[in-house]
Scaffold this motif. Structure first.
Motif, mmCIF file in Angstrom:
data_model
loop_
_atom_site.group_PDB
_atom_site.id
_atom_site.type_symbol
_atom_site.label_atom_id
_atom_site.label_comp_id
_atom_site.label_asym_id
_atom_site.label_seq_id
_atom_site.Cartn_x
_atom_site.Cartn_y
_atom_site.Cartn_z
ATOM 1 N N GLN A 61 0.624 -0.605 0.525
ATOM 2 C CA GLN A 61 0.233 -0.214 -0.060
ATOM 3 C C GLN A 61 0.635 1.324 0.296
ATOM 4 O O GLN A 61 0.117 2.374 -0.900
ATOM 5 C CB GLN A 61 -0.498 0.218 0.832
ATOM 6 N N SER A 62 2.401 0.894 0.587
ATOM 7 C CA SER A 62 2.462 1.661 0.568
ATOM 8 C C SER A 62 3.781 2.477 -1.120
ATOM 9 O O SER A 62 5.208 3.247 0.009
ATOM 10 C CB SER A 62 3.568 2.777 1.524
ATOM 11 N N SER A 63 3.393 1.528 -1.562
ATOM 12 C CA SER A 63 4.800 1.728 -2.740
ATOM 13 C C SER A 63 4.126 2.606 -4.002
ATOM 14 O O SER A 63 2.734 2.813 -4.180
ATOM 15 C CB SER A 63 4.785 0.140 -3.456
ATOM 16 N N SER A 64 5.135 3.292 -4.241
ATOM 17 C CA SER A 64 4.792 4.197 -5.690
ATOM 18 C C SER A 64 4.533 2.897 -7.043
ATOM 19 O O SER A 64 3.991 2.922 -7.550
ATOM 20 C CB SER A 64 5.949 4.607 -6.335
ATOM 21 N N LEU A 65 5.358 2.010 -7.120
ATOM 22 C CA LEU A 65 5.357 1.044 -7.898
ATOM 23 C C LEU A 65 5.277 -0.497 -7.679
ATOM 24 O O LEU A 65 6.113 -0.481 -6.516
ATOM 25 C CB LEU A 65 6.052 1.554 -9.311
ATOM 26 N N VAL A 66 4.534 -1.017 -8.527
ATOM 27 C CA VAL A 66 4.046 -2.928 -7.361
ATOM 28 C C VAL A 66 4.254 -3.512 -9.311
ATOM 29 O O VAL A 66 3.435 -3.397 -9.016
ATOM 30 C CB VAL A 66 2.741 -2.951 -6.596
ATOM 31 N N VAL A 67 5.295 -4.316 -9.291
ATOM 32 C CA VAL A 67 5.364 -5.478 -10.241
ATOM 33 C C VAL A 67 4.697 -6.339 -9.782
ATOM 34 O O VAL A 67 5.051 -7.290 -8.191
ATOM 35 C CB VAL A 67 6.651 -5.613 -10.502
ATOM 36 N N VAL A 68 3.707 -6.952 -10.286
ATOM 37 C CA VAL A 68 2.366 -8.068 -9.343
ATOM 38 C C VAL A 68 2.997 -9.409 -10.271
ATOM 39 O O VAL A 68 2.540 -9.150 -11.116
ATOM 40 C CB VAL A 68 0.921 -7.733 -9.121
ATOM 41 N N GLY A 69 3.532 -10.030 -9.365
ATOM 42 C CA GLY A 69 3.759 -11.045 -10.516
ATOM 43 C C GLY A 69 3.406 -12.504 -10.167
ATOM 44 O O GLY A 69 2.744 -12.799 -9.511
ATOM 45 N N SER A 70 2.563 -13.378 -11.166
ATOM 46 C CA SER A 70 2.914 -14.869 -10.975
ATOM 47 C C SER A 70 2.621 -15.518 -11.746
ATOM 48 O O SER A 70 2.462 -15.182 -13.053
ATOM 49 C CB SER A 70 0.941 -14.162 -10.845
ATOM 50 N N PRO A 71 2.775 -17.153 -11.479
ATOM 51 C CA PRO A 71 3.099 -17.929 -12.622
ATOM 52 C C PRO A 71 1.204 -18.321 -13.817
ATOM 53 O O PRO A 71 0.383 -17.547 -12.643
ATOM 54 C CB PRO A 71 3.620 -19.198 -11.315
ATOM 55 N N THR A 72 1.438 -18.732 -14.555
ATOM 56 C CA THR A 72 0.193 -18.721 -15.232
ATOM 57 C C THR A 72 -0.142 -20.200 -14.679
ATOM 58 O O THR A 72 0.097 -20.908 -15.170
ATOM 59 C CB THR A 72 0.635 -18.737 -16.425
ATOM 60 N N PHE A 73 -1.694 -20.409 -13.866
ATOM 61 C CA PHE A 73 -2.190 -21.132 -13.328
ATOM 62 C C PHE A 73 -3.224 -21.235 -14.330
ATOM 63 O O PHE A 73 -4.684 -20.870 -13.659
ATOM 64 C CB PHE A 73 -2.091 -21.177 -12.208
ATOM 65 N N LYS A 74 -3.977 -22.577 -15.102
ATOM 66 C CA LYS A 74 -4.684 -22.229 -16.100
ATOM 67 C C LYS A 74 -5.398 -21.031 -16.503
ATOM 68 O O LYS A 74 -6.873 -21.006 -16.485
ATOM 69 C CB LYS A 74 -6.178 -23.008 -14.917
ATOM 70 N N ALA A 75 -4.626 -20.592 -16.544
ATOM 71 C CA ALA A 75 -5.036 -19.512 -17.585
ATOM 72 C C ALA A 75 -5.423 -18.055 -17.040
ATOM 73 O O ALA A 75 -5.444 -16.907 -17.900
ATOM 74 C CB ALA A 75 -6.254 -19.832 -18.541
ATOM 75 N N THR A 76 -4.853 -18.652 -16.042
ATOM 76 C CA THR A 76 -5.054 -17.143 -14.547
ATOM 77 C C THR A 76 -3.941 -17.526 -13.907
ATOM 78 O O THR A 76 -2.835 -18.030 -14.103
ATOM 79 C CB THR A 76 -6.099 -16.957 -14.098
ATOM 80 N N TYR A 77 -4.108 -15.858 -12.745
ATOM 81 C CA TYR A 77 -3.081 -15.969 -11.749
ATOM 82 C C TYR A 77 -2.698 -17.173 -10.650
ATOM 83 O O TYR A 77 -3.920 -17.815 -10.972
ATOM 84 C CB TYR A 77 -2.919 -14.704 -11.019
ATOM 85 N N SER A 78 -2.149 -17.054 -10.145
ATOM 86 C CA SER A 78 -1.782 -17.873 -8.993
ATOM 87 C C SER A 78 -3.602 -17.740 -7.662
ATOM 88 O O SER A 78 -3.889 -16.657 -7.248
ATOM 89 C CB SER A 78 -0.668 -18.437 -7.996
ATOM 90 N N GLY A 79 -3.431 -19.281 -7.161
ATOM 91 C CA GLY A 79 -4.798 -18.974 -6.145
ATOM 92 C C GLY A 79 -4.440 -18.176 -4.567
ATOM 93 O O GLY A 79 -4.571 -17.488 -4.307
ATOM 94 N N LEU A 80 -2.719 -18.283 -4.435
ATOM 95 C CA LEU A 80 -1.867 -17.709 -4.004
ATOM 96 C C LEU A 80 -2.001 -16.195 -3.160
ATOM 97 O O LEU A 80 -2.294 -15.201 -2.163
ATOM 98 C CB LEU A 80 -0.604 -17.849 -3.415
ATOM 99 N N LEU A 81 -1.511 -15.729 -4.719
ATOM 100 C CA LEU A 81 -1.812 -14.024 -5.226
ATOM 101 C C LEU A 81 -2.879 -14.041 -5.182
ATOM 102 O O LEU A 81 -3.539 -12.696 -4.439
ATOM 103 C CB LEU A 81 -1.469 -14.219 -6.901
ATOM 104 N N LYS A 82 -4.294 -14.236 -4.697
ATOM 105 C CA LYS A 82 -5.880 -13.862 -4.676
ATOM 106 C C LYS A 82 -5.824 -13.782 -3.527
ATOM 107 O O LYS A 82 -6.583 -13.274 -2.862
ATOM 108 C CB LYS A 82 -6.549 -14.802 -5.782
ATOM 109 N N LEU A 83 -5.421 -15.005 -2.950
ATOM 110 C CA LEU A 83 -5.053 -15.276 -0.944
ATOM 111 C C LEU A 83 -5.043 -13.909 -0.528
ATOM 112 O O LEU A 83 -6.058 -13.810 -0.408
ATOM 113 C CB LEU A 83 -5.048 -16.707 -0.824
ATOM 114 N N PHE A 84 -3.930 -13.622 -0.845
ATOM 115 C CA PHE A 84 -3.223 -12.270 -0.308
ATOM 116 C C PHE A 84 -3.575 -10.708 -0.618
ATOM 117 O O PHE A 84 -4.049 -10.462 -0.114
ATOM 118 C CB PHE A 84 -1.932 -12.167 -1.222
ATOM 119 N N LEU A 85 -4.264 -11.064 -2.074
ATOM 120 C CA LEU A 85 -5.129 -9.693 -2.892
ATOM 121 C C LEU A 85 -6.331 -9.736 -1.815
ATOM 122 O O LEU A 85 -7.178 -9.104 -1.866
ATOM 123 C CB LEU A 85 -5.208 -10.025 -4.050
#
Length: 164
Positions: A61-85
């Motif tokens: 939240q305090s970052s100016s820029l965030v590179v949000v990265g995920s491996p591609t799982f079933k044509a979408t982002y990971s469940g781990l990233l979704k859990l955090f977001l």
């Protein structure tokens, strides 16, 4: 400018982490200030009161820029990233944060995944998603000329968006 890398690969120290860090370096010309490897938080992401998870949220939240990265799982982002977001509440949780949706994958057929899956999620949280999503193949991300072209095209925009 504060630059963070946030990666949702379930494997610690993954290629996705290396690739997202490289993206941040290329787009800004410097090492990121913060690197958040969600795999290191593990089961702490399931509870709502873990101090390390709260610190990771505050860093994003305090970052100016965030590179949000995920491996591609079933044509979408990971469940781990979704859990955090999912721990960010409301559509202004990332207001003022410039987010670069980035995905790494093994098949060029998924090249639109950052645009069609990750960008809408980041936008829903209020992030500034002015940069197009970036997709790189996991076998060639470090040498892919697309990364250099992307950085050359979008670095000036990142600078303008994050100038304070």
């Amino acid at each position: 400018m504060s630059v963070s890398v946030l990666v949702g690969n379930p494997r610690p120290g993954s290629r996705t982490l290396a690739a997202a860090t490289l993206v941040a370096q290329r787009i800004t010309g410097a090492e990121p200030d913060h690197v958040i490897d969600l795999a290191e938080l593990g089961a702490a992401l399931l509870g709502g009161d873990d101090p390390a998870v709260a610190e990771a949220r505050a860093t994003v939240q305090s970052s100016s820029l965030v590179v949000v990265g995920s491996p591609t799982f079933k044509a979408t982002y990971s469940g781990l990233l979704k859990l955090f977001l999912d721990q960010f509440h409301g559509n202004t949780a990332l207001e003022g944060v410039v987010a670069l949706p980035f995905m790494l994958g093994g098949n060029p057929a998924h090249a639109l995944a950052p645009e069609t899956t990750l960008r809408p999620l980041l936008s829903e949280l209020g992030a500034v998603c002015a940069l197009p999503g970036l997709y790189l193949l996991d076998t060639a991300y470090a040498t892919d000329p697309a990364l250099g072209a992307y950085a050359q095209r979008w670095s000036p925009v990142v600078k303008r968006l994050t100038d304070q």
